[in-house]
Design a protein around this motif. Structure first.
Motif, PDB file in Angstrom:
ATOM      1  N   UNK A  74       0.841  -1.202   0.000  1.00 57.31           N
ATOM      2  CA  UNK A  74       0.000   0.000   0.000  1.00 57.31           C
ATOM      3  C   UNK A  74       0.879   1.256   0.000  1.00 57.31           C
ATOM      4  N   UNK A  75       1.976   1.184  -0.718  1.00 57.94           N
ATOM      5  CA  UNK A  75       2.879   2.317  -0.806  1.00 57.94           C
ATOM      6  C   UNK A  75       4.072   2.233   0.128  1.00 57.94           C
ATOM      7  N   UNK A  76       4.075   1.269   1.006  1.00 55.61           N
ATOM      8  CA  UNK A  76       5.180   1.119   1.940  1.00 55.61           C
ATOM      9  C   UNK A  76       6.102   0.011   1.463  1.00 55.61           C
ATOM     10  N   UNK A  77       7.379   0.318   1.424  1.00 52.15           N
ATOM     11  CA  UNK A  77       8.361  -0.704   1.052  1.00 52.15           C
ATOM     12  C   UNK A  77       8.777  -1.458   2.310  1.00 52.15           C
ATOM     13  N   UNK A  78       8.721  -2.754   2.243  1.00 55.97           N
ATOM     14  CA  UNK A  78       9.191  -3.574   3.357  1.00 55.97           C
ATOM     15  C   UNK A  78      10.518  -4.195   2.953  1.00 55.97           C
ATOM     16  N   UNK A  79      11.173  -4.799   3.910  1.00 57.54           N
ATOM     17  CA  UNK A  79      12.436  -5.479   3.621  1.00 57.54           C
ATOM     18  C   UNK A  79      12.225  -6.564   2.566  1.00 57.54           C
ATOM     19  N   UNK A  80      11.091  -7.264   2.645  1.00 58.18           N
ATOM     20  CA  UNK A  80      10.819  -8.325   1.673  1.00 58.18           C
ATOM     21  C   UNK A  80      10.616  -7.751   0.270  1.00 58.18           C
ATOM     22  N   UNK A  81       9.915  -6.605   0.169  1.00 56.83           N
ATOM     23  CA  UNK A  81       9.754  -5.962  -1.137  1.00 56.83           C
ATOM     24  C   UNK A  81      11.121  -5.629  -1.724  1.00 56.83           C
ATOM     25  N   UNK A  82      11.976  -5.060  -0.893  1.00 54.14           N
ATOM     26  CA  UNK A  82      13.307  -4.671  -1.362  1.00 54.14           C
ATOM     27  C   UNK A  82      14.131  -5.893  -1.758  1.00 54.14           C
ATOM     28  N   UNK A  83      14.005  -6.971  -0.995  1.00 49.20           N
ATOM     29  CA  UNK A  83      14.704  -8.205  -1.360  1.00 49.20           C
ATOM     30  C   UNK A  83      14.262  -8.680  -2.736  1.00 49.20           C
ATOM     31  N   UNK A  84      12.952  -8.701  -2.958  1.00 50.43           N
ATOM     32  CA  UNK A  84      12.418  -9.163  -4.242  1.00 50.43           C
ATOM     33  C   UNK A  84      12.948  -8.292  -5.378  1.00 50.43           C
ATOM     34  N   UNK A  85      12.916  -6.979  -5.203  1.00 52.51           N
ATOM     35  CA  UNK A  85      13.424  -6.068  -6.229  1.00 52.51           C
ATOM     36  C   UNK A  85      14.920  -6.262  -6.458  1.00 52.51           C
ATOM     37  N   UNK A  86      15.666  -6.510  -5.389  1.00 51.36           N
ATOM     38  CA  UNK A  86      17.104  -6.757  -5.537  1.00 51.36           C
ATOM     39  C   UNK A  86      17.369  -8.028  -6.336  1.00 51.36           C
ATOM     40  N   UNK A  87      16.564  -9.046  -6.109  1.00 51.48           N
ATOM     41  CA  UNK A  87      16.693 -10.288  -6.884  1.00 51.48           C
ATOM     42  C   UNK A  87      16.437  -9.996  -8.357  1.00 51.48           C
TER      43      UNK A  87
END
Length: 135
Positions: A74-87
């Motif tokens: 909902x507009x907030x980046x979580x550590x998991x979101x960032x991990x996925x994007x880094x992958x």
């Protein structure tokens, strides 16, 4: 690093798997994402060597978790979101040279599963991308 920490399990997973005490298909989506994020190419290449049923279970768990990440964003980046994007970024930039053909096929399959797990296909995350072809 204590046995009740996620870091412990991520560090010890290869040893536990090698001893036959734990396998990838016994891990949940967040733990699998942690493994994938630590070494995306190595994870995919290693997973390609596992039995098909185990690969399917791992990919489905990852896909379900990735779809939840997309749904819950909902507009907030979580550590998991960032991990996925880094992958995604790592595989886009380095995947061609470091991921085997079998690993690339698993990545493509994972992306298809993520799309299938989304409530609305039009909500597909921009992060579902193929590893670029060798040019």
């Amino acid at each position: 690093c204590t046995p009740d920490s996620e870091t412990f399990w991520m560090d010890e997973f290869p040893t536990l798997e090698g001893l036959g005490l734990l396998s990838m298909d016994q891990l949940d989506g967040p733990m699998l994402l942690n493994l994938l994020a630590r070494d995306p190419a190595g994870f995919l290449n290693d997973l390609a060597e596992h039995p098909e049923a185990q690969r399917e279970t791992v990919l489905q768990s990852l896909a379900e978790f990735a779809a939840i990440l997309n749904d819950d964003n909902d507009g907030w980046e979580t550590a998991a979101h960032l991990q996925w994007e880094n992958v995604i970024n790592y595989l886009r930039d380095h995947g061609q040279s470091q991921v085997t053909e079998e690993g690339k096929a698993l990545w493509d399959q994972l992306n298809r599963l993520v799309l299938q797990n989304l409530a609305e296909p039009s909500d597909a995350p921009a992060s579902t991308r193929e590893i670029p072809a060798n040019t």
